[in-house]
Design an enzyme around this catalytic site. Structure first.
Site, PDB file in Angstrom:
ATOM      1  N   CYS A  60       0.835  -1.210   0.000  1.00  0.00           N
ATOM      2  CA  CYS A  60       0.000   0.000   0.000  1.00  0.00           C
ATOM      3  C   CYS A  60       0.870   1.260   0.000  1.00  0.00           C
ATOM      4  O   CYS A  60       1.522   1.533  -0.995  1.00  0.00           O
ATOM      5  CB  CYS A  60      -1.000  -0.055   1.150  1.00  0.00           C
TER       6      CYS A  60
ATOM      7  N   HIS B  42      -3.188  -4.948   1.743  1.00  0.00           N
ATOM      8  CA  HIS B  42      -2.500  -5.164   3.036  1.00  0.00           C
ATOM      9  C   HIS B  42      -2.529  -6.630   3.468  1.00  0.00           C
ATOM     10  O   HIS B  42      -3.350  -6.999   4.316  1.00  0.00           O
ATOM     11  CB  HIS B  42      -3.238  -4.381   4.130  1.00  0.00           C
TER      12      HIS B  42
ATOM     13  N   GLU C 262      -0.732  -8.019   5.567  1.00  0.00           N
ATOM     14  CA  GLU C 262      -0.392  -8.117   7.005  1.00  0.00           C
ATOM     15  C   GLU C 262      -1.624  -7.947   7.896  1.00  0.00           C
ATOM     16  O   GLU C 262      -1.563  -8.194   9.092  1.00  0.00           O
ATOM     17  CB  GLU C 262       0.690  -7.089   7.366  1.00  0.00           C
TER      18      GLU C 262
HETATM   19  N1  GLN Z   1      -3.659   6.306   0.627  1.00  0.00           N
HETATM   20  C1  GLN Z   1      -2.447   6.127   1.396  1.00  0.00           C
HETATM   21  C2  GLN Z   1      -1.302   6.912   0.781  1.00  0.00           C
HETATM   22  O1  GLN Z   1      -1.421   7.377  -0.295  1.00  0.00           O
HETATM   23  C3  GLN Z   1      -2.061   4.671   1.487  1.00  0.00           C
HETATM   24  C4  GLN Z   1      -3.049   3.949   2.328  1.00  0.00           C
HETATM   25  C5  GLN Z   1      -2.520   2.738   2.995  1.00  0.00           C
HETATM   26  O2  GLN Z   1      -1.328   2.478   3.083  1.00  0.00           O
HETATM   27  N2  GLN Z   1      -3.451   1.978   3.520  1.00  0.00           N
HETATM   28  O3  GLN Z   1      -0.273   7.022   1.379  1.00  0.00           O
END
Ligand code: GLN
Length: 211
Positions: free
Chosen positions: A88, A185, A187
């Protein structure tokens, strides 16, 4: 008398621990027998086989990477053959181009430029549009329970990277040699298949490991 078989060293994995979901990665990695080092300073990268960049907030992480002088050491770790997995926000940090950075930063955001892809932040909408879905992943027998939280997607994927999963027509998982990137994610689930895969990437030469 036969000698003892050589002791198998558990892989040593670093988890960038500046902000975000690093404890969850640590828990899953330790449940798989790997040794975990929380990474806050360049010296913490010494002796690691792999490094995970967790989810969280990528703008904040980018500022902290500058603050702690970690950009070049992480690039060097990758160049030296260390495996890196970004989940992410961590995947955003890996990309060669970031779209959708906050306007107060001129829409620009630094990244590691290690992954041959453009990443679009918040590609599935805002926090309220976060969702979990059974995601078909190339090489896995059954779908992976993917949790998307203000998730990015890879809007352009260069020739060096392979797409391992799509969701709603958007690329959400990429592999490029010793680099893995997931927009979701793993994790935050109890499914350890992708962590197991990353451990294999970290201990073997990347080309020899297929998911
Ligand atoms: N939207 C977040 C970002 O741009 C990432 C979100 C996340 O890691 N769950 O940093």
């Amino acid at each position: 008398m036969a000698g003892k078989p050589p002791a198998i060293q558990p892989p040593r994995i670093g988890v960038l621990a500046l902000q975000g979901a690093f404890r969850e990665h640590r828990r899953l990695l330790e449940s798989l027998g790997s040794t975990v080092q929380e990474v806050r300073l360049p010296a913490d990268l010494a002796g690691l086989d792999g490094l995970i960049l967790p989810g969280g907030e990528s703008t904040t992480m980018a500022h902290l990477l500058t603050e702690y002088g970690l950009w070049e050491p992480i690039r060097g770790f990758s160049a030296g053959g260390g495996a890196i997995w970004g989940t992410c926000a961590g995947a955003i940090l890996l990309a060669r181009e970031v779209r959708g950075a906050p306007p107060q930063f001129g829409g620009r955001q630094d990244s590691l430029y290690l992954l041959d892809a453009t990443v679009q932040r918040n590609a599935f909408g805002r926090q309220i549009n976060s969702f979990a879905a059974p995601l078909p992943v190339q090489g896995l027998d059954t779908p992976f329970p993917a949790v998307f939280i203000r998730a990015p997607a890879f809007s352009e994927v260069g020739a060096a990277a392979a797409v391992l999963a799509h969701w709603e027509g958007q690329a959400v998982m990429l592999r490029q040699g010793n680099i893995l990137a997931t927009a979701f994610h793993p994790e935050l689930t109890n499914d350890s298949r992708l962590h197991e895969f990353f451990l294999k990437m970290a201990v073997k030469s990347p080309e020899s490991v297929q998911i």
